[in-house]
Write a protein that holds these residues in place. Structure first.
Motif, PDB file in Angstrom:
ATOM      1  N   HIS A 346       0.818  -1.214   0.000  1.00  0.00           N
ATOM      2  CA  HIS A 346       0.000   0.000   0.000  1.00  0.00           C
ATOM      3  C   HIS A 346       0.859   1.275   0.000  1.00  0.00           C
ATOM      4  O   HIS A 346       0.498   2.298  -0.597  1.00  0.00           O
ATOM      5  CB  HIS A 346      -0.933  -0.016   1.226  1.00  0.00           C
ATOM      6  CG  HIS A 346      -2.031  -1.022   1.113  1.00  0.00           C
ATOM      7  ND1 HIS A 346      -3.015  -0.974   0.146  1.00  0.00           N
ATOM      8  CD2 HIS A 346      -2.331  -2.146   1.856  1.00  0.00           C
ATOM      9  CE1 HIS A 346      -3.853  -1.993   0.284  1.00  0.00           C
ATOM     10  NE2 HIS A 346      -3.450  -2.722   1.336  1.00  0.00           N
ATOM     11  N   LEU A 349       1.902   1.788  -3.523  1.00  0.00           N
ATOM     12  CA  LEU A 349       0.786   2.298  -4.326  1.00  0.00           C
ATOM     13  C   LEU A 349       0.603   3.793  -4.141  1.00  0.00           C
ATOM     14  O   LEU A 349       0.303   4.530  -5.091  1.00  0.00           O
ATOM     15  CB  LEU A 349      -0.498   1.550  -3.941  1.00  0.00           C
ATOM     16  CG  LEU A 349      -0.689   0.134  -4.500  1.00  0.00           C
ATOM     17  CD1 LEU A 349      -2.045  -0.425  -4.052  1.00  0.00           C
ATOM     18  CD2 LEU A 349      -0.612   0.113  -6.021  1.00  0.00           C
ATOM     19  N   ASP A 355      -4.713   3.721  -6.665  1.00  0.00           N
ATOM     20  CA  ASP A 355      -5.700   3.476  -5.609  1.00  0.00           C
ATOM     21  C   ASP A 355      -5.878   2.007  -5.271  1.00  0.00           C
ATOM     22  O   ASP A 355      -6.234   1.654  -4.141  1.00  0.00           O
ATOM     23  CB  ASP A 355      -7.057   4.068  -6.005  1.00  0.00           C
ATOM     24  CG  ASP A 355      -6.974   5.578  -6.168  1.00  0.00           C
ATOM     25  OD1 ASP A 355      -6.122   6.190  -5.498  1.00  0.00           O
ATOM     26  OD2 ASP A 355      -7.744   6.136  -6.979  1.00  0.00           O
ATOM     27  N   SER A 356      -5.659   1.092  -6.249  1.00  0.00           N
ATOM     28  CA  SER A 356      -5.984  -0.315  -6.008  1.00  0.00           C
ATOM     29  C   SER A 356      -5.053  -1.203  -6.812  1.00  0.00           C
ATOM     30  O   SER A 356      -4.325  -0.746  -7.693  1.00  0.00           O
ATOM     31  CB  SER A 356      -7.434  -0.610  -6.379  1.00  0.00           C
ATOM     32  OG  SER A 356      -7.636  -0.371  -7.766  1.00  0.00           O
ATOM     33  N   ALA A 357      -5.130  -2.505  -6.485  1.00  0.00           N
ATOM     34  CA  ALA A 357      -4.321  -3.481  -7.213  1.00  0.00           C
ATOM     35  C   ALA A 357      -4.817  -3.655  -8.634  1.00  0.00           C
ATOM     36  O   ALA A 357      -4.039  -3.988  -9.539  1.00  0.00           O
ATOM     37  CB  ALA A 357      -4.336  -4.821  -6.466  1.00  0.00           C
ATOM     38  N   GLU A 358      -6.144  -3.449  -8.853  1.00  0.00           N
ATOM     39  CA  GLU A 358      -6.679  -3.565 -10.212  1.00  0.00           C
ATOM     40  C   GLU A 358      -6.078  -2.496 -11.132  1.00  0.00           C
ATOM     41  O   GLU A 358      -5.747  -2.763 -12.303  1.00  0.00           O
ATOM     42  CB  GLU A 358      -8.208  -3.461 -10.203  1.00  0.00           C
ATOM     43  CG  GLU A 358      -8.925  -4.635  -9.566  1.00  0.00           C
ATOM     44  CD  GLU A 358      -8.856  -4.600  -8.046  1.00  0.00           C
ATOM     45  OE1 GLU A 358      -8.417  -3.543  -7.519  1.00  0.00           O
ATOM     46  OE2 GLU A 358      -9.226  -5.600  -7.395  1.00  0.00           O
ATOM     47  N   GLU A 359      -5.942  -1.310 -10.629  1.00  0.00           N
ATOM     48  CA  GLU A 359      -5.331  -0.237 -11.433  1.00  0.00           C
ATOM     49  C   GLU A 359      -3.880  -0.557 -11.741  1.00  0.00           C
ATOM     50  O   GLU A 359      -3.397  -0.314 -12.861  1.00  0.00           O
ATOM     51  CB  GLU A 359      -5.440   1.089 -10.688  1.00  0.00           C
ATOM     52  CG  GLU A 359      -4.924   2.285 -11.498  1.00  0.00           C
ATOM     53  CD  GLU A 359      -5.071   3.597 -10.757  1.00  0.00           C
ATOM     54  OE1 GLU A 359      -4.657   4.623 -11.312  1.00  0.00           O
ATOM     55  OE2 GLU A 359      -5.609   3.592  -9.621  1.00  0.00           O
TER      56      GLU A 359
END
Length: 625
Positions: A346, A349, A355-359
């Motif tokens: 985090h 990131l 903002d997220s792991a998907e991004e």
């Protein structure tokens, strides 16, 4: 039938002489023992000449000759100032050049101090606190007392010289060239860089009351010639520099004996072709916009295309490396998530502004696609370059990157080719860069006799001479014109002596006699005359200063404006300045007087302030009653 002879052209090249720095000499032993030899400084507004006044043959000429200019950038240290010959080329620094002169009078004593430092250092005087040598210095005719005071203060207070002698440069030259027995009587015509002078000498003394100055000399002639040539050749404004114009004046100009008659000669084409001086300016052999063949044009275009292909390939490699490094960094962040290090994940990131792991995964996929496409393009870079798609992460192409698509030297709409049998006009680059100096050779020196073309509202040199002669008796006029002496650097034009003789012939009465002589070295005789005077009149010892020398004691007693007169000096006219009497504080009056008697009593009271208090009190009581 005989063929017509071709005219012979006179083509000259500018020398563009560059000065070399002056060496630092050692102080000669002859100048130290048995007494300190005087230092002779001809402080000219165009050139400074300095040397030793010693009888040895090695001191027969000045050791230093340099232009009286300095150059220092704004904010630079004092030690970074360039002086005289330390400036190899004056033109690039023309806007920085400063002189200590305003016309022919020294007014900037900060620059004058730099000049003295330069002279003393290069003559080998290494003492820091004082210069233990007498100084012979030239000054302007009728030099203002304030300027002499500042000069004496500089020499005595800053350099602690033992003796100083001041003299007029043109009078030194006059006595150095005079073959007559003293006392000398004559008329000195001096023309330097900023102004010209007419100096009458009566019985060996300079008649300062009747001398005159004409504000036309070498600098005005140079400026006038520069304007004429720049108007004549507007395409060569930058090439017509002041240094080249001065070279034209010194080497190619002359004085016309009869100005109007000489101008009539220049109307003849044959005379013009024979006498005009063609000054060759430096130029490059490349013709701008010249004809280029089709083969050369195609070869140049192919070379440029190959160069642009190499640039594009290099940019693709750099872009691929950057994408690969970014992809490796993001994959390292993703490994933190797989290893279960959530805190560190985090934190990374947040640093990546995600903002997220998907991004993160979406960004990794796009980078992998961009790296793969870049590798494919590198593999096919040997073929024809086509239009490639730009990935979403690639920034748009800016103006610098668009150079691969623009070819400024070879536009698409090329001009139609001219047939080979068409003869192209020959452009003579050498002739285009030539200055034809014709009547300018005599028009510029003529302003000494007719200053009106330059806008000067004053008399010429010979008209001023006639005005000076009119102030004397006929007997004195005969004595003056029998010894007319020409000196100064601006008197070196060919024909100057003949022109003065012609003007005097028209000016003087019928069957009168006159004689005009020219200095043997018009620009240097002032220094030689000052050196000879210093050798003939050494400074005094303990008994006091000899004639013409100012000692330190006399400077302290009589002030900085004091001048010890000699045959080649100015006339010392002391200026008596009455000091105002300080106003005394008046006592407050008891009653305002109204009568004349009361006013007289009050005046008596104020003047008797030194009397006893009782008497003053009695007078005040009398006034009030």
């Amino acid at each position: 039938m005989a063929s017509k002879q071709e005219p012979v052209y006179q083509i000259f090249s500018f020398q563009d002489c560059k000065t070399t720095p002056d060496p630092i000499f050692e102080t000669p032993a002859q100048c130290l023992t048995p007494t300190s030899a005087p230092i002779v400084i001809d402080n000219g507004s165009f050139q400074t000449r300095a040397g030793w006044a010693a009888p040895a043959a090695e001191f027969d000429s000045p050791r230093l000759l340099f232009k009286s200019v300095t150059a220092r950038c704004r904010g630079a240290a004092r030690s970074e100032t360039q002086i005289g010959n330390d400036i190899p080329n004056l033109e690039p620094l023309r806007w920085l050049l400063k002189s200590q002169f305003d016309r022919n009078v020294v007014v900037n004593f900060e620059i004058q101090e730099l000049m003295f430092d330069y002279v003393f250092t290069h003559l080998g005087i290494g003492s820091e606190d004082s210069v233990a040598h007498p100084i012979v210095l030239t000054e302007a005719p009728c030099n203002p007392l304030h300027c002499r005071q500042m000069m004496s203060e500089l020499l005595f207070e800053c350099y602690h010289v033992p003796y100083v002698s001041y003299g007029v440069d043109s009078l030194y030259s006059f006595y150095n060239n005079s073959s007559l027995q003293p006392p000398h009587t004559g008329l000195v015509l001096s023309s330097g860089y900023h102004c010209s002078h007419i100096l009458p000498v009566i019985d060996g003394r300079f008649d300062a009351v009747n001398c005159k100055r004409v504000n036309v000399a070498g600098s005005q002639s140079a400026s006038y010639l520069q304007r004429l040539l720049q108007l004549k050749y507007p395409g060569h404004l930058a090439a017509i520099t002041l240094s080249r114009v001065e070279e034209l004046l010194h080497e190619h100009s002359y004085t016309a004996v009869d100005y109007q008659e000489e101008l009539e000669k220049w109307r003849s084409p044959e005379f013009y072709e024979r006498e005009v001086h063609r000054m060759q300016l430096p130029f490059s052999g490349k013709v701008p916009g010249g004809c280029v063949s089709v083969e050369e044009r195609q070869e140049r275009r192919a070379q440029q295309l190959r160069r642009l292909q190499e640039i594009n390939a290099r940019r693709r490699e750099e872009k691929l490396l950057q994408d690969q490094e970014r992809l490796d960094r993001l994959l390292g962040v993703q490994e933190l998530l797989e290893d279960g290090l959530l805190d560190q994940f985090h934190k990374k990131l947040v640093e990546l502004n995600m903002d997220s792991a998907e991004e993160l995964q979406s960004y990794i996929n796009k980078l992998q696609l961009a790296v793969e496409q870049g590798r494919q393009r590198l593999l096919h870079s040997d073929g024809v370059e086509g239009k490639t798609e730009v990935s979403e992460l690639e920034p748009p192409m800016d103006e610098g990157d668009a150079v691969a698509l623009i070819d400024p030297d070879f536009p698409e709409d090329t001009l139609p080719e001219k047939p080979a049998n068409v003869v192209q006009p020959v452009f003579n680059m050498a002739e285009y860069h030539q200055l034809f100096v014709g009547t300018e050779r005599l028009r510029c020196p003529e302003i000494m006799f007719q200053p009106s073309p330059t806008g000067e509202d004053q008399m010429g040199l010979m008209e001023t001479l006639q005005y000076v002669l009119a102030r004397y008796t006929p007997e004195q006029q005969e004595a003056l014109v029998s010894n007319v002496f020409l000196t100064g650097g601006n008197m070196q034009y060919p024909g100057m002596k003949q022109r003065v003789e012609r003007e005097l012939l028209a000016m003087r009465p019928f069957q009168s006699h006159f004689k005009v002589t020219m200095a043997s070295r018009p620009a240097l005789d002032a220094w030689y005359g000052a050196r000879d005077w210093a050798l003939q009149h050494p400074p005094g010892g303990e008994g006091g200063a000899a004639e013409g020398w100012i000692s330190r004691q006399e400077y302290e007693e009589k002030g900085g404006e004091y001048l010890s007169e000699h045959r080649a000096s100015n006339v010392f006219v002391p200026m008596k300045i009455t000091k105002p009497v300080p106003a005394r504080p008046t006592e407050p009056s008891v009653t305002t007087p109204t009568s004349t008697a009361a006013s007289a009593a009050v005046a008596m009271v104020t003047s008797a302030l030194t009397s006893p208090c009782s008497t003053v009190a009695a007078n005040v009581t009398l006034v009030s009653s």
